[in-house]
Design a protein around this motif. Structure first.
Motif, PDB file in Angstrom:
ATOM      1  N   TYR A 194      15.975  -6.332  -3.890  1.00 16.03           N
ATOM      2  CA  TYR A 194      16.337  -5.142  -3.130  1.00 16.03           C
ATOM      3  C   TYR A 194      16.086  -5.277  -1.634  1.00 16.03           C
ATOM      4  CZ  TYR A 194      16.492  -2.811  -7.686  1.00 16.03           C
ATOM      5  OH  TYR A 194      16.794  -2.462  -8.973  1.00 16.03           O
ATOM      6  N   MET A 195      15.295  -6.255  -1.227  1.00  9.87           N
ATOM      7  CA  MET A 195      14.954  -6.411   0.186  1.00  9.87           C
ATOM      8  C   MET A 195      15.650  -7.644   0.750  1.00  9.87           C
ATOM      9  SD  MET A 195      13.130  -3.841   0.780  1.00  9.87           S
ATOM     10  CE  MET A 195      12.392  -2.572  -0.256  1.00  9.87           C
ATOM     11  N   ASN A 196      16.416  -7.444   1.821  1.00  9.09           N
ATOM     12  CA  ASN A 196      17.122  -8.543   2.460  1.00  9.09           C
ATOM     13  C   ASN A 196      16.353  -9.125   3.639  1.00  9.09           C
ATOM     14  OD1 ASN A 196      19.403  -8.208   0.730  1.00  9.09           O
ATOM     15  ND2 ASN A 196      20.109  -6.515   2.007  1.00  9.09           N
ATOM     16  N   LYS A 197      15.393  -8.388   4.155  1.00  7.54           N
ATOM     17  CA  LYS A 197      14.625  -8.844   5.306  1.00  7.54           C
ATOM     18  C   LYS A 197      13.196  -9.163   4.868  1.00  7.54           C
ATOM     19  CE  LYS A 197      17.310  -5.897   8.439  1.00  7.54           C
ATOM     20  NZ  LYS A 197      17.242  -4.800   9.434  1.00  7.54           N
ATOM     21  N   SER A 248      14.798  -0.430   1.821  1.00  6.13           N
ATOM     22  CA  SER A 248      13.937   0.725   2.082  1.00  6.13           C
ATOM     23  C   SER A 248      12.858   0.798   1.012  1.00  6.13           C
ATOM     24  CB  SER A 248      14.750   2.028   2.099  1.00  6.13           C
ATOM     25  OG  SER A 248      15.198   2.355   0.791  1.00  6.13           O
ATOM     26  N   ILE A 249      11.789   1.495   1.316  1.00  3.19           N
ATOM     27  CA  ILE A 249      10.671   1.609   0.382  1.00  3.19           C
ATOM     28  C   ILE A 249      11.099   2.337  -0.885  1.00  3.19           C
ATOM     29  CG2 ILE A 249       9.853   3.774   1.361  1.00  3.19           C
ATOM     30  CD1 ILE A 249       7.695   0.862   0.019  1.00  3.19           C
ATOM     31  N   TRP A 250      12.126   3.189  -0.787  1.00  2.00           N
ATOM     32  CA  TRP A 250      12.554   3.970  -1.951  1.00  2.00           C
ATOM     33  C   TRP A 250      13.218   3.106  -3.008  1.00  2.00           C
ATOM     34  CZ3 TRP A 250      10.037   8.184  -1.816  1.00  2.00           C
ATOM     35  CH2 TRP A 250       9.778   8.807  -0.593  1.00  2.00           C
ATOM     36  N   ALA A 251      13.738   1.941  -2.616  1.00  2.00           N
ATOM     37  CA  ALA A 251      14.297   1.027  -3.603  1.00  2.00           C
ATOM     38  C   ALA A 251      13.218   0.455  -4.506  1.00  2.00           C
ATOM     39  CB  ALA A 251      15.043  -0.107  -2.896  1.00  2.00           C
ATOM     40  N   LEU A 252      11.974   0.443  -4.047  1.00  2.00           N
ATOM     41  CA  LEU A 252      10.856  -0.053  -4.842  1.00  2.00           C
ATOM     42  C   LEU A 252      10.186   1.040  -5.658  1.00  2.00           C
ATOM     43  CD1 LEU A 252       9.185  -2.269  -2.080  1.00  2.00           C
ATOM     44  CD2 LEU A 252      10.866  -2.969  -3.782  1.00  2.00           C
ATOM     45  N   VAL A 253      10.422   2.303  -5.275  1.00  2.00           N
ATOM     46  CA  VAL A 253       9.685   3.419  -5.878  1.00  2.00           C
ATOM     47  C   VAL A 253      10.531   4.213  -6.865  1.00  2.00           C
ATOM     48  CG1 VAL A 253       8.529   5.601  -5.371  1.00  2.00           C
ATOM     49  CG2 VAL A 253       8.127   3.615  -3.912  1.00  2.00           C
ATOM     50  N   LEU A 254      11.776   4.534  -6.487  1.00  2.00           N
ATOM     51  CA  LEU A 254      12.578   5.443  -7.304  1.00  2.00           C
ATOM     52  C   LEU A 254      13.074   4.842  -8.615  1.00  2.00           C
ATOM     53  CD1 LEU A 254      14.632   7.392  -4.594  1.00  2.00           C
ATOM     54  CD2 LEU A 254      12.520   8.039  -5.766  1.00  2.00           C
ATOM     55  N   PRO A 255      13.561   3.587  -8.654  1.00  2.00           N
ATOM     56  CA  PRO A 255      13.914   3.034  -9.979  1.00  2.00           C
ATOM     57  C   PRO A 255      12.680   2.961 -10.878  1.00  2.00           C
ATOM     58  CG  PRO A 255      14.871   1.715  -8.218  1.00  2.00           C
ATOM     59  CD  PRO A 255      13.925   2.677  -7.560  1.00  2.00           C
ATOM     60  N   LEU A 313       0.824  -1.205   0.000  1.00  2.00           N
ATOM     61  CA  LEU A 313       0.000   0.000   0.000  1.00  2.00           C
ATOM     62  C   LEU A 313       0.860   1.257   0.000  1.00  2.00           C
ATOM     63  CD1 LEU A 313      -2.906  -0.845   2.493  1.00  2.00           C
ATOM     64  CD2 LEU A 313      -3.019  -0.713  -0.003  1.00  2.00           C
ATOM     65  N   GLU A 314       1.903   1.261   0.812  1.00  2.00           N
ATOM     66  CA  GLU A 314       2.808   2.409   0.846  1.00  2.00           C
ATOM     67  C   GLU A 314       3.518   2.585  -0.485  1.00  2.00           C
ATOM     68  OE1 GLU A 314       6.551   4.106   3.563  1.00  2.00           O
ATOM     69  OE2 GLU A 314       5.846   2.035   3.781  1.00  2.00           O
ATOM     70  N   ARG A 315       3.895   1.467  -1.081  1.00  2.00           N
ATOM     71  CA  ARG A 315       4.579   1.536  -2.378  1.00  2.00           C
ATOM     72  C   ARG A 315       3.667   2.115  -3.450  1.00  2.00           C
ATOM     73  NH1 ARG A 315       7.434  -3.349  -5.850  1.00  2.00           N
ATOM     74  NH2 ARG A 315       7.863  -2.054  -7.670  1.00  2.00           N
ATOM     75  N   VAL A 316       2.430   1.659  -3.496  1.00  2.00           N
ATOM     76  CA  VAL A 316       1.492   2.145  -4.514  1.00  2.00           C
ATOM     77  C   VAL A 316       1.223   3.629  -4.311  1.00  2.00           C
ATOM     78  CG1 VAL A 316      -0.876   1.990  -5.328  1.00  2.00           C
ATOM     79  CG2 VAL A 316       0.426  -0.089  -4.922  1.00  2.00           C
ATOM     80  N   ALA A 317       1.039   4.054  -3.059  1.00  2.00           N
ATOM     81  CA  ALA A 317       0.749   5.465  -2.792  1.00  2.00           C
ATOM     82  C   ALA A 317       1.914   6.361  -3.206  1.00  2.00           C
ATOM     83  CB  ALA A 317       0.428   5.654  -1.306  1.00  2.00           C
ATOM     84  N   LEU A 318       3.126   6.015  -2.775  1.00  2.00           N
ATOM     85  CA  LEU A 318       4.290   6.824  -3.132  1.00  2.00           C
ATOM     86  C   LEU A 318       4.607   6.715  -4.616  1.00  2.00           C
ATOM     87  CD1 LEU A 318       6.693   6.076  -0.127  1.00  2.00           C
ATOM     88  CD2 LEU A 318       5.465   8.207  -0.590  1.00  2.00           C
ATOM     89  N   GLY A 319       4.547   5.508  -5.154  1.00  2.00           N
ATOM     90  CA  GLY A 319       4.869   5.313  -6.565  1.00  2.00           C
ATOM     91  C   GLY A 319       3.911   6.035  -7.478  1.00  2.00           C
ATOM     92  N   ALA A 320       2.610   5.958  -7.170  1.00  2.00           N
ATOM     93  CA  ALA A 320       1.622   6.645  -8.010  1.00  2.00           C
ATOM     94  C   ALA A 320       1.813   8.155  -7.954  1.00  2.00           C
ATOM     95  CB  ALA A 320       0.209   6.264  -7.570  1.00  2.00           C
ATOM     96  N   GLU A 374      10.461  -9.010   6.412  1.00  4.60           N
ATOM     97  CA  GLU A 374       9.443  -8.048   6.874  1.00  4.60           C
ATOM     98  C   GLU A 374       9.348  -6.824   5.981  1.00  4.60           C
ATOM     99  OE1 GLU A 374      13.111  -7.574   9.613  1.00  4.60           O
ATOM    100  OE2 GLU A 374      11.954  -9.182   8.675  1.00  4.60           O
ATOM    101  N   HIS A 375      10.312  -6.643   5.082  1.00  2.53           N
ATOM    102  CA  HIS A 375      10.285  -5.523   4.145  1.00  2.53           C
ATOM    103  C   HIS A 375       9.747  -5.926   2.775  1.00  2.53           C
ATOM    104  CE1 HIS A 375      13.719  -3.487   6.618  1.00  2.53           C
ATOM    105  NE2 HIS A 375      12.530  -3.337   7.171  1.00  2.53           N
ATOM    106  N   PHE A 376       9.372  -7.196   2.614  1.00  2.00           N
ATOM    107  CA  PHE A 376       8.852  -7.656   1.330  1.00  2.00           C
ATOM    108  C   PHE A 376       7.519  -6.990   1.017  1.00  2.00           C
ATOM    109  CE2 PHE A 376      10.976 -12.123   1.100  1.00  2.00           C
ATOM    110  CZ  PHE A 376      12.191 -11.509   0.852  1.00  2.00           C
ATOM    111  N   PRO A 377       7.312  -6.543  -0.238  1.00  2.00           N
ATOM    112  CA  PRO A 377       5.945  -6.191  -0.660  1.00  2.00           C
ATOM    113  C   PRO A 377       5.093  -7.448  -0.775  1.00  2.00           C
ATOM    114  CG  PRO A 377       7.452  -6.050  -2.514  1.00  2.00           C
ATOM    115  CD  PRO A 377       8.302  -6.320  -1.306  1.00  2.00           C
ATOM    116  N   LEU A 378       3.812  -7.276  -0.930  1.00  2.00           N
ATOM    117  CA  LEU A 378       2.886  -8.398  -0.842  1.00  2.00           C
ATOM    118  C   LEU A 378       3.160  -9.465  -1.896  1.00  2.00           C
ATOM    119  CD1 LEU A 378       0.459  -9.665   0.517  1.00  2.00           C
ATOM    120  CD2 LEU A 378      -1.030  -8.307  -0.967  1.00  2.00           C
ATOM    121  N   GLN A 379       3.405  -9.053  -3.144  1.00  3.34           N
ATOM    122  CA  GLN A 379       3.607 -10.036  -4.202  1.00  3.34           C
ATOM    123  C   GLN A 379       4.900 -10.825  -3.999  1.00  3.34           C
ATOM    124  OE1 GLN A 379       1.101 -10.564  -6.039  1.00  3.34           O
ATOM    125  NE2 GLN A 379      -0.019  -8.730  -5.428  1.00  3.34           N
TER     126      GLN A 379
END
Length: 295
Positions: free
Chosen positions: A219-222, A142-149, A79-86, A224-229
C-alpha cells in the motif's frame, strides 16, 4: 497414602516448572543473542564470537539506528498505526459484540448479523480486490490504508461477545429497571466487567498492527511512509537500494558492522511490545481463559 499423593503432586509441579522454564528459555535465547550482537563490536560480531553476552561492549549500533531519519520516521508511522488501529478496532469490537451478545428475544435479527460477520472468516475477497478497493478510495500512501482494512476483527468480536454473554444478566436487568438505557449499560456495566477480555484483545491488536509488514509493502509507494516492520524487511532481507546509506553514513558503518546495526534495529522494534506486556499481564492472564469451562 496422603503422603504419597502429596509427594506425587509436588513432583508433578516441579516437572511442570522445569519443562515450562526450559521452553521459556528456548524462546528467550534468540532475543538474548540479538541483544548481545547489538551491543558487541563489529569485529566480534562478524567473526561469530558473540553468543549470549556482548563482546567489546559498545552503543555505536544504537546511536547509528537512532540517528537514522528513515528508522525514526518508520517508527513514528508504526506508533501512529497502533494508536489509530487500536482505537478503531476496540471501539468497533465493543459496539458489535454488545448487541450480538443479547438473546434472540432481545435482538430479533441477532443470528442474521452474527452470520454476516462469521461468513467473512470463512470467505475472503482476496488480496487483489482489497488492493483495488483501497486504491479506488484514494487511501494509498496514507496511514488509513494500514488501519481501515480489517478494521473489524471478527475473531475478537466472537471472543468478546462470548465473554459478555457469561456476565451476570441480573446486573443488566437491575440497570434497566432503574431506567438505564443500552448506552449506559454498555459503558458502565458491560465494558468495566469485560476488562480482562478487553486487555487481552488490546494486546492482540497492538501486536498485530506492530508486527504487520506486508500491507505496508503493497500500500505504500514511498519509503518514508513505510511502517517499521516494512522498513526492517526492506533493509534486513531485501536490502532495498532506496533505503541504503549515504556517504556520511558509510563512514560511520566503517566503525560498526551491518550485522550489529540490524540487530540493534530489530531489538528496538521489539522493545515497545516488551514494555507494553507487563502493564497488561494481570488482565491478560485472566483473559486467556475466555471460553473456558467454569463451575
Amino acid at each position: 497414602m496422603i503422603y504419597k499423593n502429596a509427594f506425587g503432586r509436588r513432583a508433578f509441579d516441579w516437572a511442570n516448572y522445569v519443562f515450562l522454564g526450559g521452553a521459556a528459555l528456548l524462546c528467550l535465547l534468540p532475543l538474548i543473542h540479538v541483544l548481545a550482537v547489538s551491543f558487541s563490536a563489529s569485529s566480534a560480531a562478524t567473526a561469530g564470537f558473540v553468543k549470549l553476552w556482548p563482546v567489546d561492549f559498545t552503543l555505536a549500533s544504537y546511536k547509528y539506528a537512532l540517528n537514522k531519519p528513515q528508522f525514526i520516521d518508520s517508527f513514528l508511522v508504526s506508533l501512529e498505526r497502533v494508536a489509530l488501529g487500536a482505537l478503531i478496532n476496540m471501539t468497533l469490537t465493543v459496539l458489535i459484540a454488545y448487541p450480538l451478545s443479547k438473546e434472540r428475544r432481545q435482538f430479533r435479527w441477532r443470528s442474521v448479523y452474527a452470520w454476516f460477520f462469521v461468513v467473512t472468516i470463512l470467505f475472503s475477497g482476496g488480496l487483489i480486490p482489497v488492493f483495488m478497493v483501497v486504491k479506488q478510495l484514494g487511501l494509498l500512501d496514507s496511514i488509513w490504508a494500514l488501519v481501515l482494512p480489517g478494521a473489524v476483527p471478527v475473531f475478537n468480536v466472537i471472543l468478546l461477545l462470548n465473554f459478555m454473554r457469561s456476565q451476570p444478566k441480573e446486573l443488566y436487568e437491575a440497570a434497566f429497571v432503574d431506567g438505564a438505557g443500552h448506552w449506559s449499560v454498555l459503558w458502565r456495566i458491560a465494558v468495566p466487567l469485560a476488562k480482562p477480555a478487553l486487555a487481552t484483545l488490546l494486546l492482540f491488536i497492538c501486536v498485530g498492527h506492530w508486527n504487520s509488514w506486508f500491507d505496508g509493502l503493497i500500500y505504500m509507494n514511498k519509503p518514508e511512509h513505510f511502517p517499521l516492520q516494512t522498513y526492517l524487511q526492506s533493509v534486513v532481507i531485501n536490502r532495498d537500494p532506496s533505503l541504503m546509506t549515504t556517504t556520511e553514513e558509510l563512514k560511520t558503518l566503517s566503525q560498526i558492522s551491518d550485522q550489529t546495526t540490524k540487530a540493534a534495529q530489530i531489538f528496538l522494534a521489539a522493545l515497545p511490545i516488551l514494555l507494553l506486556y507487563p502493564f497488561l499481564q494481570k488482565h491478560f492472564i485472566q483473559g486467556i481463559t475466555l471460553g473456558s469451562v467454569k463451575e
